[in-house]
Design an enzyme around this catalytic site. Structure first.
Site, mmCIF file in Angstrom:
data_model
loop_
_atom_site.group_PDB
_atom_site.id
_atom_site.type_symbol
_atom_site.label_atom_id
_atom_site.label_comp_id
_atom_site.label_asym_id
_atom_site.label_seq_id
_atom_site.Cartn_x
_atom_site.Cartn_y
_atom_site.Cartn_z
ATOM 1 N N THR A 43 30.785 40.523 30.813
ATOM 2 C CA THR A 43 32.238 40.649 30.915
ATOM 3 C C THR A 43 32.757 41.698 29.939
ATOM 4 O O THR A 43 31.967 42.445 29.338
ATOM 5 C CB THR A 43 32.894 39.245 30.761
ATOM 6 O OG1 THR A 43 34.286 39.359 31.065
ATOM 7 C CG2 THR A 43 32.720 38.656 29.376
ATOM 8 N N ASN A 64 28.382 43.018 36.661
ATOM 9 C CA ASN A 64 28.859 41.754 36.077
ATOM 10 C C ASN A 64 27.815 40.647 36.185
ATOM 11 O O ASN A 64 28.023 39.553 35.663
ATOM 12 C CB ASN A 64 30.190 41.307 36.699
ATOM 13 C CG ASN A 64 30.012 40.634 38.042
ATOM 14 O OD1 ASN A 64 29.010 40.847 38.727
ATOM 15 N ND2 ASN A 64 30.970 39.814 38.421
ATOM 16 N N ASP A 89 32.455 41.164 41.518
ATOM 17 C CA ASP A 89 33.908 41.098 41.333
ATOM 18 C C ASP A 89 34.678 41.425 42.623
ATOM 19 O O ASP A 89 35.613 40.714 43.000
ATOM 20 C CB ASP A 89 34.365 42.064 40.233
ATOM 21 C CG ASP A 89 34.015 41.562 38.842
ATOM 22 O OD1 ASP A 89 33.929 40.340 38.646
ATOM 23 O OD2 ASP A 89 33.825 42.408 37.940
ATOM 24 N N GLY A 146 44.497 35.537 39.635
ATOM 25 C CA GLY A 146 43.091 35.829 39.874
ATOM 26 C C GLY A 146 42.117 34.708 39.532
ATOM 27 O O GLY A 146 40.909 34.967 39.454
ATOM 28 N N THR A 175 49.070 56.967 35.206
ATOM 29 C CA THR A 175 48.556 58.341 35.084
ATOM 30 C C THR A 175 47.984 58.738 36.439
ATOM 31 O O THR A 175 46.905 58.275 36.823
ATOM 32 C CB THR A 175 47.453 58.404 34.005
ATOM 33 O OG1 THR A 175 47.956 57.788 32.820
ATOM 34 C CG2 THR A 175 47.022 59.821 33.721
ATOM 35 N N GLY A 234 41.637 51.944 36.657
ATOM 36 C CA GLY A 234 40.557 51.833 35.680
ATOM 37 C C GLY A 234 39.341 51.148 36.285
ATOM 38 O O GLY A 234 39.154 51.127 37.506
ATOM 39 N N SER A 246 33.198 30.655 32.559
ATOM 40 C CA SER A 246 31.966 30.735 33.348
ATOM 41 C C SER A 246 31.011 29.554 33.120
ATOM 42 O O SER A 246 30.465 29.025 34.094
ATOM 43 C CB SER A 246 31.247 32.056 33.078
ATOM 44 O OG SER A 246 32.023 33.115 33.574
ATOM 45 N N MET A 291 44.911 40.153 39.430
ATOM 46 C CA MET A 291 43.507 39.819 39.120
ATOM 47 C C MET A 291 43.401 39.006 37.835
ATOM 48 O O MET A 291 42.365 38.415 37.561
ATOM 49 C CB MET A 291 42.686 41.098 38.951
ATOM 50 C CG MET A 291 42.427 41.827 40.232
ATOM 51 S SD MET A 291 41.060 42.946 39.892
ATOM 52 C CE MET A 291 41.294 44.133 41.114
ATOM 53 N N LYS A 307 30.805 45.770 30.967
ATOM 54 C CA LYS A 307 30.327 45.881 32.355
ATOM 55 C C LYS A 307 29.745 47.266 32.661
ATOM 56 O O LYS A 307 28.762 47.383 33.383
ATOM 57 C CB LYS A 307 31.457 45.560 33.335
ATOM 58 C CG LYS A 307 31.848 44.079 33.330
ATOM 59 C CD LYS A 307 32.923 43.800 34.373
ATOM 60 C CE LYS A 307 33.491 42.416 34.180
ATOM 61 N NZ LYS A 307 34.444 42.044 35.245
ATOM 62 N N TYR A 327 44.784 35.889 35.188
ATOM 63 C CA TYR A 327 45.224 34.517 35.433
ATOM 64 C C TYR A 327 45.532 33.865 34.099
ATOM 65 O O TYR A 327 45.148 34.356 33.037
ATOM 66 C CB TYR A 327 44.139 33.715 36.171
ATOM 67 C CG TYR A 327 42.869 33.617 35.372
ATOM 68 C CD1 TYR A 327 41.861 34.558 35.517
ATOM 69 C CD2 TYR A 327 42.707 32.607 34.411
ATOM 70 C CE1 TYR A 327 40.724 34.505 34.744
ATOM 71 C CE2 TYR A 327 41.567 32.548 33.636
ATOM 72 C CZ TYR A 327 40.584 33.493 33.805
ATOM 73 O OH TYR A 327 39.472 33.444 33.024
#
Ligand code: ATR
Length: 277
Positions: free
Chosen positions: A61, A86, A102, A242, A152, A128, A16, A218, A65, A220
């Site tokens: 992050t 975020n 995001d 991502g 699940t 999640g 970032s 998502m 979050k 990388y």
């Protein structure tokens, strides 16, 4: 000079600061953007100290979050839907505004790479926080169907029920090992699980990948993720990681913090890709 930071644990490898400096250069803006490591039990204090010291904005992050939500006195609609923040911004009265870029970042990157999402079908692997964070922006982009496929099944069902009730959303939930090639036909498959680097293949019918329009992770890295390797070996027609989502979500945070200035993302993405390699 304005002051920004990314707060996480770990945070040492966060890209970032570099991304925001590249954006700032596009406009001749000088800013300071640091990394802040926070112990889990110190997160609230870390945030408050940063803003008390004159911080303008913070990216939040992993793993904070969701915790960030409680510190904001106002949330964007997409942060509310995500149940996670975020991007934080200090208001003139000292209160904190929370956004979540995001999902919109994912939508922008998919739009650049795959094309318009209106009428697209999306299969999201995982149920999640990462999945919850992107559902509303995908729906707002005009996606016609989302299948949440999760190890699940109860977690997928709970997310489906929440979004079906709150947003009347066209979402189906299924156990990952029950996902069929038919459901993946011409769909964009998105990995939103936390398994990118485990090396352990996901329990997914391999014929799903060859049927897809695009397979996206998502996560990388310098090398293709385990999920993308699995997809490529199974004949996925197109794949991407991502990194583009990371740059696009950063651009949206930058825009929030800089009165709507929207940086160009594609050259920044190319530069980061070169650096990663
Ligand atoms: P995040 O906030 O990154 O989404 P999370 O909320 O802990 O993290 O969710 C992790 C997701 O990855 C979940 O969907 C989890 O599946 P379960 O709901 O069954 O736990 C998924 N996941 C983690 N390890 C996995 C594995 N080995 N195979 C399949 N899915 C996995």
């Amino acid at each position: 000079m304005t002051l920004f930071t990314v707060i996480g644990n770990p945070v040492a490898h966060s890209l970032s600061p570099q991304i925001h400096q590249l954006f700032a250069q596009q406009f001749g803006i000088e800013l300071r953007y640091t990394r802040t490591l926070s112990a889990p039990e110190q997160f609230d204090r870390t945030v408050r100290e940063f803003f008390r010291a004159g911080g303008t904005g913070a990216n939040i992050t992993v793993p904070f979050k969701q915790d960030a939500v409680a510190l904001c006195s106002e949330l964007s609609k997409r942060a509310q839907a995500a149940g996670a923040v975020n991007t934080m911004q200090a208001r003139a009265n000292g209160e904190l505004y929370g956004d979540n870029t995001d999902g919109a970042g994912l939508v922008s990157d998919l739009t650049h790479q795959v094309g318009q999402l209106a009428a697209a079908r999306v299969v999201i692997v995982g149920a999640g926080g990462a999945t919850r964070g992107v559902l509303l922006p995908l729906l707002e982009a005009g996606v016609v169907e989302i299948v949440i496929a999760n190890r699940t099944v109860d977690h997928a069902l709970a997310l489906r029920d929440h979004f079906a009730t709150a947003y009347n959303a066209p979402i189906t939930a299924i156990a990952l090992n029950q996902l069929t090639p038919e459901q993946c036909h011409q769909a964009i498959i998105v990995n939103a699980t936390s398994t990118a680097w485990s090396g352990e293949p996901l329990a997914i019918n391999h014929a799903c990948f060859a049927q897809a329009r695009w397979v996206y992770d998502m996560n990388y890295g310098a090398q293709p993720t385990a999920f993308l390797q699995q997809a490529m070996q199974a004949g996925a027609p197109q794949c991407s990681d991502g990194l583009g989502m990371l740059v696009e979500q950063a651009a949206l945070s930058f825009s929030l913090w800089h009165a709507g200035l929207m940086p160009a993302t594609q050259l920044v993405l190319q530069q980061l890709r070169q650096n990663l390699g």
